[in-house]
Write an enzyme that holds these catalytic residues in place. Structure first.
Site, PDB file in Angstrom:
ATOM      1  N   CYS A  74      -2.511   9.084   2.577  1.00 37.98           N
ATOM      2  CA  CYS A  74      -2.128   8.621   1.240  1.00 37.98           C
ATOM      3  C   CYS A  74      -3.151   9.048   0.194  1.00 37.98           C
ATOM      4  CB  CYS A  74      -1.973   7.108   1.249  1.00 37.98           C
ATOM      5  SG  CYS A  74      -3.394   6.270   1.962  1.00 37.98           S
ATOM      6  N   GLU A 106       0.886  -1.179   0.000  1.00 35.53           N
ATOM      7  CA  GLU A 106       0.000   0.000   0.000  1.00 35.53           C
ATOM      8  C   GLU A 106       0.910   1.211   0.000  1.00 35.53           C
ATOM      9  OE1 GLU A 106      -3.164   0.543  -0.148  1.00 35.53           O
ATOM     10  OE2 GLU A 106      -4.025  -1.422   0.195  1.00 35.53           O
TER      11      GLU A 106
HETATM   12  P1  NAD Z   1       8.263   5.137   4.700  1.00 39.11           P
HETATM   13  O1  NAD Z   1       8.273   4.395   3.425  1.00 39.11           O
HETATM   14  O2  NAD Z   1       9.368   6.076   4.971  1.00 39.11           O
HETATM   15  O3  NAD Z   1       8.245   4.117   5.933  1.00 39.11           O
HETATM   16  C1  NAD Z   1       7.227   3.158   6.063  1.00 39.11           C
HETATM   17  C2  NAD Z   1       7.729   2.036   6.950  1.00 39.11           C
HETATM   18  O4  NAD Z   1       8.781   1.355   6.284  1.00 39.11           O
HETATM   19  C3  NAD Z   1       8.313   2.488   8.278  1.00 39.11           C
HETATM   20  O5  NAD Z   1       7.945   1.582   9.273  1.00 39.11           O
HETATM   21  C4  NAD Z   1       9.795   2.427   8.040  1.00 39.11           C
HETATM   22  O6  NAD Z   1      10.523   2.239   9.248  1.00 39.11           O
HETATM   23  C5  NAD Z   1       9.899   1.216   7.137  1.00 39.11           C
HETATM   24  N1  NAD Z   1      11.078   1.145   6.273  1.00 39.11           N
HETATM   25  C6  NAD Z   1      11.791   2.164   5.744  1.00 39.11           C
HETATM   26  N2  NAD Z   1      12.790   1.675   4.974  1.00 39.11           N
HETATM   27  C7  NAD Z   1      12.707   0.318   5.017  1.00 39.11           C
HETATM   28  C8  NAD Z   1      13.450  -0.737   4.414  1.00 39.11           C
HETATM   29  N3  NAD Z   1      14.489  -0.495   3.603  1.00 39.11           N
HETATM   30  N4  NAD Z   1      13.091  -2.014   4.686  1.00 39.11           N
HETATM   31  C9  NAD Z   1      12.033  -2.276   5.489  1.00 39.11           C
HETATM   32  N5  NAD Z   1      11.289  -1.306   6.084  1.00 39.11           N
HETATM   33  C10 NAD Z   1      11.620  -0.016   5.846  1.00 39.11           C
HETATM   34  O7  NAD Z   1       6.843   5.860   4.784  1.00 39.11           O
HETATM   35  P2  NAD Z   1       6.313   6.878   5.897  1.00 39.11           P
HETATM   36  O8  NAD Z   1       7.001   8.194   5.675  1.00 39.11           O
HETATM   37  O9  NAD Z   1       6.381   6.251   7.239  1.00 39.11           O
HETATM   38  O10 NAD Z   1       4.763   6.980   5.537  1.00 39.11           O
HETATM   39  C11 NAD Z   1       4.257   7.849   4.589  1.00 39.11           C
HETATM   40  C12 NAD Z   1       3.993   7.141   3.282  1.00 39.11           C
HETATM   41  O11 NAD Z   1       3.084   6.063   3.494  1.00 39.11           O
HETATM   42  C13 NAD Z   1       3.333   8.038   2.265  1.00 39.11           C
HETATM   43  O12 NAD Z   1       3.943   7.837   1.005  1.00 39.11           O
HETATM   44  C14 NAD Z   1       1.877   7.558   2.241  1.00 39.11           C
HETATM   45  O13 NAD Z   1       1.211   7.804   1.049  1.00 39.11           O
HETATM   46  C15 NAD Z   1       2.059   6.100   2.502  1.00 39.11           C
HETATM   47  N6  NAD Z   1       0.814   5.507   3.007  1.00 39.11           N
HETATM   48  C16 NAD Z   1       0.062   4.730   2.158  1.00 39.11           C
HETATM   49  C17 NAD Z   1      -1.170   4.210   2.590  1.00 39.11           C
HETATM   50  C18 NAD Z   1      -2.028   3.382   1.664  1.00 39.11           C
HETATM   51  O14 NAD Z   1      -3.037   2.842   2.116  1.00 39.11           O
HETATM   52  N7  NAD Z   1      -1.681   3.262   0.392  1.00 39.11           N
HETATM   53  C19 NAD Z   1      -1.618   4.462   3.897  1.00 39.11           C
HETATM   54  C20 NAD Z   1      -0.829   5.244   4.720  1.00 39.11           C
HETATM   55  C21 NAD Z   1       0.395   5.763   4.273  1.00 39.11           C
END
Ligand code: NAD
Length: 487
Positions: free
Chosen positions: A284, A250
């Site tokens: 999102c 997602e």
């Molecule tokens: P992010 O991608 O920076 O981090 C998300 C998660 O991934 C965190 O727990 C982070 O610690 C982990 N992570 C980061 N790098 C990683 C790696 N290399 N391997 C494994 N895990 C890793 O996102 P964010 O800034 O926390 O959240 C915002 C983003 O989430 C926005 O782009 C938003 O659109 C998206 N989002 C999407 C939905 C949906 O339903 N499509 C819902 C909520 C948020």
């Protein structure tokens, strides 16, 4: 609130290994809310081992008992609502009264809905050519899940997409939340265990995503991955899983909100303002890109600006606050740079425009409306994730379709028009997982399947209520040889 060190949870017990910690400061006032343990691959290994040990008993627990467990978990969260909401508001920055309490309600609903959906899962008996065979196709849990979640709805998204459906369907979980919201994740995990969640069913490991998240995805004891977060990280996750296990992604969005010339502009402006400024735009499916016909665009932008001026940006705990600070200082900086870039290219700022003067931290960004946003700038094509309504003008349908195609995302969109038939036909053309007609792009309930359109940067698979229950299970066909009746 005392500055505690947030425990991880492994095998049903609080787990506080000797690891470096990182300070977590609240975006509202900059005060320290706690310390997050920076877990390691070894901690993940312990968590996976605990999840594997718990898996057989949890999978075999009768489904009505698992549903009952989910209802107890929901009740326990409801009983802790005020405390959880206060912790969430302090750590995340969302307003306590208007948003943090609502997120706790969403967690309660997630566990209640999961209970209802799991007992409604159906198996089927299918026809085959061999008259001596009967075939039952049933759904079973995938096993041990790595669940990786973002900070924008730290426990809402986690519970709706994964924790409720995962526990209900008999999976066991290793949860690695974003480190900046480890405190609320840790507290929720504690509440669930106090309510009787069996040991090892949900394990929490805190730390840097590239360390603990990556260790979970690549661990041979993990069967499947559920990830919600940014598009860039999602691609890394899919690569790390290496095709060995199912991955559901997602990801980000920048859904177009299209305003046709015949739209009800009052209705559109109110919906667009709501979609842009709720959760300070950190959704999102936020309204991050308004594509308005040139004949109505500026009139619409001015009406959205009137709503923006009514937004009360302030302390997350103040009764009058309707929008809180952004969660991270880096995000605030990026959003301000995106506004500046659009303004430099000819965008007209009608409301807000940058950081709030005199705010206690650098996280406070005003509700902003920018009209005549230049095509191709970041406010137009990138994910903004802040309280900004960028209004982009178009004249012809061909131009509109070119604008839609210019963004890599395909999560949610909206169309505003009095001609529902025309709006419906346009909806069918949009590469979006969800299209809302005469409603904000951010409108969603968990019974609606959430996810990106295939081939876009918004991910794949579907989450929410019954859809997560389906996603977190796999089909198993059991073939039975029948025996002829003795005469
Ligand atoms: P992010 O991608 O920076 O981090 C998300 C998660 O991934 C965190 O727990 C982070 O610690 C982990 N992570 C980061 N790098 C990683 C790696 N290399 N391997 C494994 N895990 C890793 O996102 P964010 O800034 O926390 O959240 C915002 C983003 O989430 C926005 O782009 C938003 O659109 C998206 N989002 C999407 C939905 C949906 O339903 N499509 C819902 C909520 C948020």
């Amino acid at each position: 609130m005392t500055a505690e060190t947030f425990p991880m949870y492994v095998g049903g017990a609080a787990y506080t290994p000797d690891r470096p910690t990182r300070e977590v400061r609240g975006p509202g006032d900059g005060a320290v809310v706690g310390h997050v343990l920076m877990g390691t691959a070894e901690d993940v290994d312990r968590a996976v081992t605990a999840a594997r040990a718990a898996a057989p008993a949890h999978r075999r627990t009768p489904v009505f008992e698992r549903a009952e467990l989910c209802r107890r978990l929901a009740d326990a969260v409801a009983a802790e609502k005020e405390d959880l909401a206060a912790r969430l508001a302090a750590e995340h920055g969302k307003p306590f009264h208007t948003e943090a309490r609502g997120e706790i309600d969403a967690v309660v609903t997630a566990f209640r809905d999961a209970a209802d959906h799991v007992v409604s899962l159906r198996s089927e008996s299918i026809a085959v050519r061999d008259p001596a065979k009967r075939v039952l196709v049933q759904r079973r849990p995938r096993g041990v899940y790595s669940v990786i979640t973002p900070w924008n709805f730290p426990i809402g998204v986690a519970s709706i997409y994964y924790l409720g459906p995962g526990i209900a369907t008999g999976n066991t979980l290793v949860w690695t939340p974003a480190p900046s919201v480890a405190g609320i994740a840790s507290r929720l995990t504690a509440v669930l265990h106090e309510a009787g969640l069996p040991d090892g069913v949900l394990n929490l490991v805190t730390g840097e995503g590239p360390v603990v998240g990556n260790a979970a995805i690549t661990h041979p004891g993990v069967n499947a991955v559920g990830f919600t977060g940014s598009t860039a990280t999602g691609y890394l996750i899919a690569e790390a899983a290496g095709g060995r296990k199912p991955v559901q992604l997602e990801l980000g969005g920048n859904g177009p909100s299209i305003v046709l010339p015949d739209a009800d502009l009052d209705l559109a402006a109110a919906a667009i303002a709501n979609g842009s400024f709720s959760n300070a735009g950190q959704i999102c499916t936020s309204t991050e890109r308004v594509l308005a016909h040139a004949s109505v665009a500026t009139e619409l932008a001015e009406r959205v600006a009137a709503h923006a001026r009514d937004v009360v940006l302030g302390d997350p705990f103040s009764d009058s606050t309707t929008m809180g600070p952004l969660h991270t200082a880096d995000l605030a900086k990026r959003v301000c740079a995106q506004i500046d870039e659009a303004a430099a290219g000819g965008g007209r700022i009608l409301a807000g425009g940058g950081r709030q003067a005199g705010a206690p931290t650098e996280h406070y960004v005003e509700a902003t409306v920018v009209d005549t946003v230049p095509h191709g700038c970041d406010l137009d094509v990138a994910e903004t994730f802040g309280p900004v309504t960028p209004v982009v003008h178009w004249n012809t349908v061909e131009e509109l379709h070119a604008l839609v195609a210019a963004s890599e995302f395909g999560l949610s969109g909206a169309i505003f028009s009095r001609d529902v038939g025309r709006a419906f036909a346009l909806a069918e053309e949009l590469p979006c997982g969800i299209v809302n007609l005469n409603e904000a792009s951010s409108y969603w309930e968990p019974n609606i399947p959430a996810g990106g359109a295939a081939g876009t940067g918004s991910g794949y698979g579907r989450t929410g209520g019954p859809w997560s229950v389906e996603e977190m299970t796999e089909q198993q066909a059991i073939v039975l040889r029948t025996a002829p009746l003795e005469s």
